[in-house]
Design a protein around this motif. Structure first.
Motif, PDB file in Angstrom:
ATOM      1  N   TRP A   1      78.726 138.818  81.748  1.00 39.23           N
ATOM      2  CA  TRP A   1      78.889 137.138  81.514  1.00 39.23           C
ATOM      3  C   TRP A   1      78.985 137.163  79.979  1.00 39.23           C
ATOM      4  CZ3 TRP A   1      74.875 140.180  83.052  1.00 39.23           C
ATOM      5  CH2 TRP A   1      73.777 140.585  81.798  1.00 39.23           C
ATOM      6  N   HIS A   2      78.780 138.069  78.976  1.00 38.47           N
ATOM      7  CA  HIS A   2      78.876 138.193  77.982  1.00 38.47           C
ATOM      8  C   HIS A   2      80.173 137.442  77.205  1.00 38.47           C
ATOM      9  CE1 HIS A   2      75.667 141.367  78.866  1.00 38.47           C
ATOM     10  NE2 HIS A   2      75.112 140.657  77.746  1.00 38.47           N
ATOM     11  N   SER A   3      79.999 136.819  76.064  1.00 39.94           N
ATOM     12  CA  SER A   3      81.168 136.118  75.512  1.00 39.94           C
ATOM     13  C   SER A   3      82.061 137.235  74.976  1.00 39.94           C
ATOM     14  CB  SER A   3      80.849 135.155  74.461  1.00 39.94           C
ATOM     15  OG  SER A   3      80.074 135.840  73.394  1.00 39.94           O
ATOM     16  N   VAL A   4      83.388 136.745  74.787  1.00 42.21           N
ATOM     17  CA  VAL A   4      84.380 137.632  74.570  1.00 42.21           C
ATOM     18  C   VAL A   4      85.013 137.352  72.986  1.00 42.21           C
ATOM     19  CG1 VAL A   4      86.801 138.571  74.913  1.00 42.21           C
ATOM     20  CG2 VAL A   4      85.130 137.869  76.809  1.00 42.21           C
ATOM     21  N   PRO A   5      84.842 138.297  71.990  1.00 42.61           N
ATOM     22  CA  PRO A   5      85.348 138.100  70.871  1.00 42.61           C
ATOM     23  C   PRO A   5      87.102 137.574  70.929  1.00 42.61           C
ATOM     24  CG  PRO A   5      85.152 140.250  71.066  1.00 42.61           C
ATOM     25  CD  PRO A   5      84.432 139.690  72.222  1.00 42.61           C
ATOM     26  N   THR A   6      87.207 136.604  70.070  1.00 39.17           N
ATOM     27  CA  THR A   6      88.578 136.064  70.264  1.00 39.17           C
ATOM     28  C   THR A   6      89.122 135.780  68.932  1.00 39.17           C
ATOM     29  OG1 THR A   6      88.094 135.157  72.600  1.00 39.17           O
ATOM     30  CG2 THR A   6      89.950 134.156  71.132  1.00 39.17           C
TER      31      THR A   6
ATOM     32  N   GLY B   1      90.633 129.127  58.626  1.00 37.88           N
ATOM     33  CA  GLY B   1      90.204 130.225  57.880  1.00 37.88           C
ATOM     34  C   GLY B   1      88.750 130.092  58.093  1.00 37.88           C
ATOM     35  N   ASP B   2      88.179 131.206  58.162  1.00 40.44           N
ATOM     36  CA  ASP B   2      86.472 131.317  58.007  1.00 40.44           C
ATOM     37  C   ASP B   2      85.962 132.625  57.192  1.00 40.44           C
ATOM     38  OD1 ASP B   2      87.224 133.591  59.656  1.00 40.44           O
ATOM     39  OD2 ASP B   2      86.923 132.580  61.533  1.00 40.44           O
ATOM     40  N   THR B   3      85.060 133.083  57.377  1.00 35.99           N
ATOM     41  CA  THR B   3      84.393 134.208  56.592  1.00 35.99           C
ATOM     42  C   THR B   3      84.248 135.494  57.155  1.00 35.99           C
ATOM     43  OG1 THR B   3      82.117 133.718  57.330  1.00 35.99           O
ATOM     44  CG2 THR B   3      82.845 132.671  55.453  1.00 35.99           C
TER      45      THR B   3
ATOM     46  N   GLY C   1      82.592 132.583  63.405  1.00 35.37           N
ATOM     47  CA  GLY C   1      83.967 132.121  63.197  1.00 35.37           C
ATOM     48  C   GLY C   1      84.478 130.717  63.395  1.00 35.37           C
ATOM     49  N   ALA C   2      85.339 130.190  63.009  1.00 31.85           N
ATOM     50  CA  ALA C   2      85.884 128.959  62.857  1.00 31.85           C
ATOM     51  C   ALA C   2      86.069 128.252  64.095  1.00 31.85           C
ATOM     52  CB  ALA C   2      87.079 128.843  62.000  1.00 31.85           C
ATOM     53  N   LEU C   3      86.395 129.420  65.084  1.00 33.11           N
ATOM     54  CA  LEU C   3      86.704 128.650  66.611  1.00 33.11           C
ATOM     55  C   LEU C   3      85.251 128.384  67.224  1.00 33.11           C
ATOM     56  CD1 LEU C   3      89.741 131.079  67.735  1.00 33.11           C
ATOM     57  CD2 LEU C   3      89.570 128.742  66.702  1.00 33.11           C
ATOM     58  N   GLY C   4      84.027 128.747  66.764  1.00 30.79           N
ATOM     59  CA  GLY C   4      82.642 128.510  67.319  1.00 30.79           C
ATOM     60  C   GLY C   4      82.655 129.257  68.626  1.00 30.79           C
ATOM     61  N   HIS C   5      81.764 128.877  69.414  1.00 29.27           N
ATOM     62  CA  HIS C   5      81.563 129.298  70.717  1.00 29.27           C
ATOM     63  C   HIS C   5      82.239 128.284  71.737  1.00 29.27           C
ATOM     64  CE1 HIS C   5      77.689 131.713  69.180  1.00 29.27           C
ATOM     65  NE2 HIS C   5      78.433 131.108  68.179  1.00 29.27           N
ATOM     66  N   PHE C   6      83.026 128.711  72.404  1.00 23.34           N
ATOM     67  CA  PHE C   6      83.822 127.939  73.195  1.00 23.34           C
ATOM     68  C   PHE C   6      84.276 128.348  74.528  1.00 23.34           C
ATOM     69  CE2 PHE C   6      88.172 129.853  72.930  1.00 23.34           C
ATOM     70  CZ  PHE C   6      87.910 130.571  71.946  1.00 23.34           C
TER      71      PHE C   6
END
Lengths: 401, 401
Positions: free
Chosen positions: B347-352, B361-363, B375-380
């Motif tokens: 069930w763990h999230s997937v880095p994307t 952009g993000d850091t 990241g800039a996309l957040g948790h989605f």
């Protein structure tokens, strides 16, 4: 299909244990801009250690901007969509004094009021009659007898008391009888649907007999009824998640809320230390444990920042005892925020912590509102906490092939 | 209206290209608390460079706590709500062996079984008959002829095979015939609704003829049928997003899933390098490319951390070739996590990762689970990935004036 239904369909059994520690009203606000919140100001070495070992997140109880009462706050934590499962005012009032509502019950919040010779209300709260005077009057109303219906009358506080009618086919769509002003008589109860006609008939009989029993009272010679409501139709923890759930709480309100979702109330603790005693003793008998700590909320409601800090520090001291039980999943959270700055519940997110062998880890070093913003759980609604806990406990199967 | 419908209403045309690179089961877990995940342990200079140039996020496939199978995992990535669009077991089995289901098809998972002289099942899996023996028997069953219906029989593996009935008005609400125990005969197929009565009639004829064809078999002299299901009613990529979509995958399951949403299957690659060859050759002919890499999941399922690390490093090597094509939007993601620690989907999230000229952009400095949290996309949720991609490709117009 909402997330709870999905989780319910995927549930599996194992011998894992889940503990949900709820510090009521945990989230707070800085006293001054840039300062720490109550939780951040508190010395919490044990919670901070959990934050390093586990994963954190920023949980909003209902939706961003929504301040929950205790009912919706806890329903959300328990995984029930609080906007879908509404607890009527009467049912919540009965629950709050520890009255175990059954499926054939209609609960009603009642006020004693003062009536003049014409039957018009002169004081909607009977002069805020003290509890010492009102409680015996409520108990006196137990003399009311209505054929075919069981009647329960429970004192609450000052002018407030609760009435529960128990009987087959009683609807709960009945209008309030409080006219919300003085100089007029109480309203007649009005049915909103067919099954509620019977309830109205019962309510009229109750009011008539009560008026006779109260006739010689100087202040509390009448009553009004509000918030007619049945027990909400909620599937139990056992049905939804397949777990034997225990609730450990000092206050009747939280014992009642847990009972609404079918948890078993365990022990009669009167302090946090005693709650953990109960937890230890009941460890073998349940799969899920809800442990409720009230005073973080109480001191927040008092507007006393320093006192809330102390309560959080007290809460921190019991963490090692819970950790020593080695729950498969340990959750630490709150049902909402109660910042001392606002002296009330608020809409702010609640720092939340999950500890489990199969959590992924994040960079959080302490347990606090600001740190939780960067946690692995992200920013999430309370209803997703139970699915997360069940997944980490190995209690959810795969969705689809 | 869900996000996919909204995106669909806003779609516009241009000559942008979107590439979605899917490393199956990409997300992982640290071997030991505090350690790196497989992706974090892998040497991935090219993906890390993309992370610096693009934006990252932490994507959950369905909802927090829910572990998806391959079907729901991919539907989510493709932007279809996996809880709304369910793929039946038979349809998924047919899809998994590359059978292109049509709108008038009902697919069924079948098992060879062993029957005694009384017709009772003595072995539900025909002694786990090896594929070399069972495949010719499945092919022999193609001799079954049923008036008005086309019958397809496809071998799968060991005792398993797939049957597809193609004909007008065939319902798919039919009960399984596998009684789930031995010592009793297979169940009669039972219709759950009116259109399924016709399917039941066809199934009975199939069973009767098959029994005759298998009569002299020592092990596989009977069969059971499960998971009757039609092709799910899903609008195509062209209809929903207005893109010509190509799917490049080695394994039949993923080619099949792409076909369910109307992607065209391009090439017959058998390695990742060959998949990129196909991508390069097809570049001019499509707007959207789904490229699937299987082995990150396989090695995770094996529970082999180091081998999964190696597969991720192999995946990393093809990034420069994809980057050189200068897609308008490049996505790198997975359909779910498959941590070697669990040796299963999780069930763990997937880095994307999303790379586009118009991303903000993000850091994030590297591509990994922990880094993606900020990241800039957040948790989605996965269903928001396609709208994000289309927006960055200039393919979504403004909502409202």
């Amino acid at each position: 299909m909402d997330i709870q239904q999905l989780a319910s369909e995927l549930k599996t059994q194992n011998d894992s244990k889940i503990v949900m520690l709820v510090a009521d009203g945990l989230g707070g606000l800085p006293r001054e801009p840039g300062g720490p919140t109550e939780l951040e100001a508190a010395n919490t070495p044990n919670l901070d250690a959990l934050a390093r070992r586990g994963v954190s997140g920023s949980m909003y109880p209902i939706a961003r901007g929504i301040t929950p009462g205790s009912g919706p706050g806890h329903l959300g934590l328990f995984g029930y969509d609080p906007v879908k499962y509404l607890i009527g005012r009467g049912a919540l009032e009965a629950t709050g004094i520890g009255f175990a509502l059954g499926p054939n019950d209609v609960a009603i919040r009642c006020n004693f009021c003062t009536l003049d010779a014409e039957g018009n209300i002169t004081d909607r709260r009977a002069g805020r009659i003290p509890t010492e005077e009102s409680a015996p009057l409520a108990i006196k109303l137990r003399e009311v007898k209505i054929p075919g219906v069981e009647v329960f009358v429970e004192p609450v506080k000052e002018h407030r008391f609760v009435v529960v009618f128990r009987g087959e086919g009683l609807g709960d769509d009945v209008g309030d009888t409080d006219p919300q002003r003085t100089g007029v008589p109480p309203l007649d109860p009005e049915p909103g649907d067919r099954p509620s006609e019977k309830t109205v008939e019962v309510a009229r009989q109750f009011i008539e007999q009560a008026r006779r029993l109260l006739a010689d009272q100087p202040k509390a010679n009448g009553l009004t009824m509000r918030g007619f409501s049945a027990k909400p139709d909620i599937a139990t923890y056992k049905e939804v998640y397949g777990v034997r759930a225990a609730a450990i709480a000092v206050y009747p309100m939280y014992r009642g809320l847990a009972q609404l979702v079918g948890m078993e109330i365990v022990g009669e603790p009167s302090t946090l230390e005693e709650e953990i005693d109960v937890l230890e003793k009941a460890w073998a008998d349940y799969d899920f444990f809800f442990v409720h700590f009230k005073y973080t909320d109480s001191r927040g409601e008092d507007g006393d920042f320093d006192a809330k800090v102390k309560m959080i520090e007290q809460f921190d001291t019991i963490i090692p005892r819970v950790d020593a039980l080695k729950p498969t999943v340990l959750l630490v959270t709150g049902d909402h925020s109660t910042p001392a700055k606002l002296a009330s519940h608020s809409w702010h997110s609640v720092p939340t912590l999950l500890l489990a062998d199969d959590s992924r880890g994040d960079t959080c070093e302490v347990f606090g509102e600001t740190e939780a913003l960067k946690g692995a759980l992200g920013h999430f609604p309370a209803v997703e906490l139970m699915p997360l806990a069940l997944a980490h406990a190995g209690r959810l199967g795969k969705f689809g092939a």
